[in-house]
Design a protein around this motif. Structure first.
Motif, short mmCIF file in Angstrom:
data_model
loop_
_atom_site.label_atom_id
_atom_site.label_comp_id
_atom_site.label_asym_id
_atom_site.label_seq_id
_atom_site.Cartn_x
_atom_site.Cartn_y
_atom_site.Cartn_z
N PHE A 77 0.83 -1.20 0.00
CA PHE A 77 0.00 0.00 0.00
C PHE A 77 0.87 1.26 0.00
N LYS A 78 1.87 1.28 0.85
CA LYS A 78 2.77 2.44 0.91
C LYS A 78 3.51 2.63 -0.41
N TRP A 81 3.32 6.00 -2.83
CA TRP A 81 4.51 6.74 -3.25
C TRP A 81 4.65 6.77 -4.77
N ILE A 82 4.30 5.70 -5.44
CA ILE A 82 4.34 5.69 -6.91
C ILE A 82 3.32 6.69 -7.46
#
Length: 72
Positions: free
Chosen positions: A4-5, A9-10
């Motif tokens: 998820f993180k 960030w993408i």
């Protein structure tokens, strides 16, 4: 949680790169339109500024005009 993180960030990175490209090339398209054009042409080996020229932005039906029409 890590996946998820990474996705967040993408997404943030793509958004920032898109804003930089819009400003650098003076593009008039909205960020949504830019993402749509990029997603369709993801594997094209063309400079980014060429993807947003008016000749590239044609209706999908015009691009496939050599297809036979069932309903005429």
């Amino acid at each position: 949680a890590n996946a998820f993180k990474t996705q967040v960030w993408i997404a943030i990175s793509v958004y920032i790169i898109e804003i930089i490209a819009k400003k650098k090339f003076g593009l008039k398209q909205s960020l949504y339109e830019m993402l749509q054009i990029l997603s369709i042409n993801i594997f094209e080996k063309k400079p980014i500024y060429q993807l947003f020229e008016p000749t590239i932005q044609q209706n999908f039906k015009e691009l496939n005009s050599n297809q036979l029409s069932i309903f005429t």
